[in-house]
Design a protein around this motif. Structure first.
Motif, PDB file in Angstrom:
ATOM      1  N   THR A  14       0.831  -1.189   0.000  1.00 15.84           N
ATOM      2  CA  THR A  14       0.000   0.000   0.000  1.00 15.84           C
ATOM      3  C   THR A  14       0.874   1.250   0.000  1.00 15.84           C
ATOM      4  OG1 THR A  14      -1.803   1.100   1.171  1.00 15.84           O
ATOM      5  CG2 THR A  14      -0.091   0.087   2.512  1.00 15.84           C
ATOM      6  N   ARG A  15       0.267   2.368  -0.318  1.00 14.33           N
ATOM      7  CA  ARG A  15       0.999   3.636  -0.246  1.00 14.33           C
ATOM      8  C   ARG A  15       1.086   4.058   1.219  1.00 14.33           C
ATOM      9  NH1 ARG A  15       1.884   6.192  -5.014  1.00 14.33           N
ATOM     10  NH2 ARG A  15       0.688   5.475  -6.829  1.00 14.33           N
ATOM     11  N   ASP A  16       2.301   4.089   1.728  1.00 11.61           N
ATOM     12  CA  ASP A  16       2.500   4.419   3.132  1.00 11.61           C
ATOM     13  C   ASP A  16       3.943   4.869   3.299  1.00 11.61           C
ATOM     14  OD1 ASP A  16       1.137   3.784   6.039  1.00 11.61           O
ATOM     15  OD2 ASP A  16       3.317   3.515   6.094  1.00 11.61           O
ATOM     16  N   PRO A  17       4.207   5.836   4.165  1.00 14.39           N
ATOM     17  CA  PRO A  17       5.596   6.290   4.353  1.00 14.39           C
ATOM     18  C   PRO A  17       6.525   5.190   4.839  1.00 14.39           C
ATOM     19  CG  PRO A  17       4.110   7.261   5.994  1.00 14.39           C
ATOM     20  CD  PRO A  17       3.259   6.654   4.932  1.00 14.39           C
ATOM     21  N   LEU A  18       6.018   4.246   5.643  1.00 11.83           N
ATOM     22  CA  LEU A  18       6.855   3.142   6.097  1.00 11.83           C
ATOM     23  C   LEU A  18       7.255   2.259   4.922  1.00 11.83           C
ATOM     24  CD1 LEU A  18       6.567   0.993   9.250  1.00 11.83           C
ATOM     25  CD2 LEU A  18       6.535  -0.173   7.049  1.00 11.83           C
ATOM     26  N   VAL A  19       6.311   1.975   4.030  1.00 12.85           N
ATOM     27  CA  VAL A  19       6.602   1.149   2.857  1.00 12.85           C
ATOM     28  C   VAL A  19       7.634   1.835   1.974  1.00 12.85           C
ATOM     29  CG1 VAL A  19       5.626   0.161   0.745  1.00 12.85           C
ATOM     30  CG2 VAL A  19       4.341   0.031   2.888  1.00 12.85           C
ATOM     31  N   ARG A  20       7.446   3.121   1.751  1.00 17.19           N
ATOM     32  CA  ARG A  20       8.374   3.863   0.895  1.00 17.19           C
ATOM     33  C   ARG A  20       9.794   3.854   1.478  1.00 17.19           C
ATOM     34  NH1 ARG A  20       5.468   7.923   0.602  1.00 17.19           N
ATOM     35  NH2 ARG A  20       6.409   9.255   2.205  1.00 17.19           N
ATOM     36  N   ALA A  21       9.908   4.064   2.778  1.00 15.10           N
ATOM     37  CA  ALA A  21      11.231   4.112   3.409  1.00 15.10           C
ATOM     38  C   ALA A  21      11.902   2.745   3.409  1.00 15.10           C
ATOM     39  CB  ALA A  21      11.109   4.637   4.835  1.00 15.10           C
ATOM     40  N   LEU A  22      11.149   1.695   3.736  1.00 10.12           N
ATOM     41  CA  LEU A  22      11.750   0.360   3.801  1.00 10.12           C
ATOM     42  C   LEU A  22      12.012  -0.222   2.420  1.00 10.12           C
ATOM     43  CD1 LEU A  22      10.009  -1.286   6.875  1.00 10.12           C
ATOM     44  CD2 LEU A  22      12.280  -0.275   6.695  1.00 10.12           C
ATOM     45  N   ALA A  23      11.252   0.192   1.410  1.00 10.87           N
ATOM     46  CA  ALA A  23      11.561  -0.225   0.039  1.00 10.87           C
ATOM     47  C   ALA A  23      12.918   0.332  -0.373  1.00 10.87           C
ATOM     48  CB  ALA A  23      10.466   0.241  -0.919  1.00 10.87           C
TER      49      ALA A  23
END
Length: 342
Positions: A307-316
């Motif tokens: 999903t679009r989420d700041p945690l996903v973006r950072a860990l990606a």
């Protein structure tokens, strides 16, 4: 060992030999083979001998034991000579409540989804680990089961002790009984990680807060220390002590990753303060995630739902620094298609 006087003591000693000195083969003298047979097998005993066994039977048992001991020694020597091949990513934090398990399970899922059959996560928070809960798993096997397989040199059995998550991630949960942690040594953890790095490109290790013996045992085999903190003075001050300790112990590798979770400077501490305090650069800053608490409660990591989420973006972005060339994730944790920008 002659178990006639105290069979429980002998079985306990046999189990310790089996786990701490895996090249040792144990034969048990007993006058109650039916009563002790299954327990002896679980303790790693190779064979049972009757007190009245004749010389021929004793010689046969000793010859078979010698052959097995030589095979175990050769197998372990072969594993050590190959050297580690996988990367070991171990989280270190000074305090609880900084999001270790959330960060590590999401990172592990990201790696597993990017490269199939590549990643195993080991829960080394031995008393209160909740990696299995965070992944909504009900495992049949736990860390002590895997340690027995490692001690016997049986990598096939080891893999059967791992729990497969729907993302393709392999999971080795902490002991089901917190009391079992007392019987696990850092030497056993070292041996486990040495075997896992032969089987998996990525070994992700969740740990308890601080620098327990088991964490130090893991760090001795770690290629990528992940130093996790929040923007709080106590967490940051404690992590500074950890960095100093790891530097003295020469466990602070060049491939370290400093990760700041809940990276909002509203409380007066900034990323610059982190870098000044630790004397190292911050590699990943994870803003507060509105979706993280709900994902933890349902046991579905945000990296899994993509999903679009700041945690996903950072860990990606962090995962991309660990993944091999040509394999990259976009901002939603999906495999990036060549020629397309996310």
């Amino acid at each position: 060992m002659d178990s006639r006087r105290d069979p429980d003591l002998c079985l306990a000693l046999a189990a310790r030999f089996h786990t701490e000195h895996p090249d040792t083969v144990v034969l048990l003298i007993t006058d109650q083979p039916e009563a002790l047979g299954l327990r002896a097998m679980r303790a790693g005993v190779t064979d049972l001998l009757a007190p009245g066994a004749d010389l021929q039977e004793v010689n046969r048992a000793l010859a078979e034991a010698k052959q097995q001991a030589e095979a175990l020694a050769a197998r372990h020597a072969s594993t050590e000579s190959q050297g580690p091949t996988g990367r070991v990513i171990t989280v270190v934090a000074s305090k609880g409540g900084v999001g270790k398990t959330t960060v590590m399970t999401n990172l592990a899922v990201a790696l597993a989804q990017a490269v199939p059959n590549s990643t195993v996560i080991v829960d080394l928070d031995l008393q209160f680990g909740d990696v299995a809960t965070a992944l909504n798993l009900s495992p049949e096997h736990f860390l002590p089961d895997a340690l027995q397989s490692v001690a016997s040199g049986d990598t096939i059995a080891l893999k059967t002790r791992l729990t497969l998550h729907e993302s393709g991630l392999y999971v080795l949960p902490a002991p089901a009984d917190p009391a079992a942690a007392d019987g696990i040594t850092s030497a056993q953890i070292s041996q486990l990680l040495q075997v896992l790095t032969q089987e998996f490109p990525f070994v992700v290790v969740d740990t308890s807060p601080g620098l327990a013996d088991h964490t130090l045992g893991a760090l001795d085999h770690t290629t990528d220390p992940l130093l996790l903190t929040t923007l709080s003075v106590p967490a940051l001050s404690g992590l500074r002590k950890i960095v100093d300790t790891l530097s003295v112990l020469q466990m602070f590798t060049e491939r370290y990753h400093v990760v700041v979770n809940h990276a909002d400077a509203a409380d007066g501490v900034t990323l610059s303060d982190v870098e000044q305090t630790l004397g190292v650069l911050v590699g990943t800053a994870i803003p507060r995630s509105k979706g993280a608490p709900a994902s933890i409660n349902v046991g579905v990591p945000l990296m899994q739902s993509q999903t679009r989420d700041p945690l996903v973006r950072a860990l990606a972005s962090l995962a991309n620094r660990l993944l091999p060339a040509g394999v990259q994730l976009d901002r939603r944790g999906r495999l990036r298609t060549k020629g397309k920008k996310s």
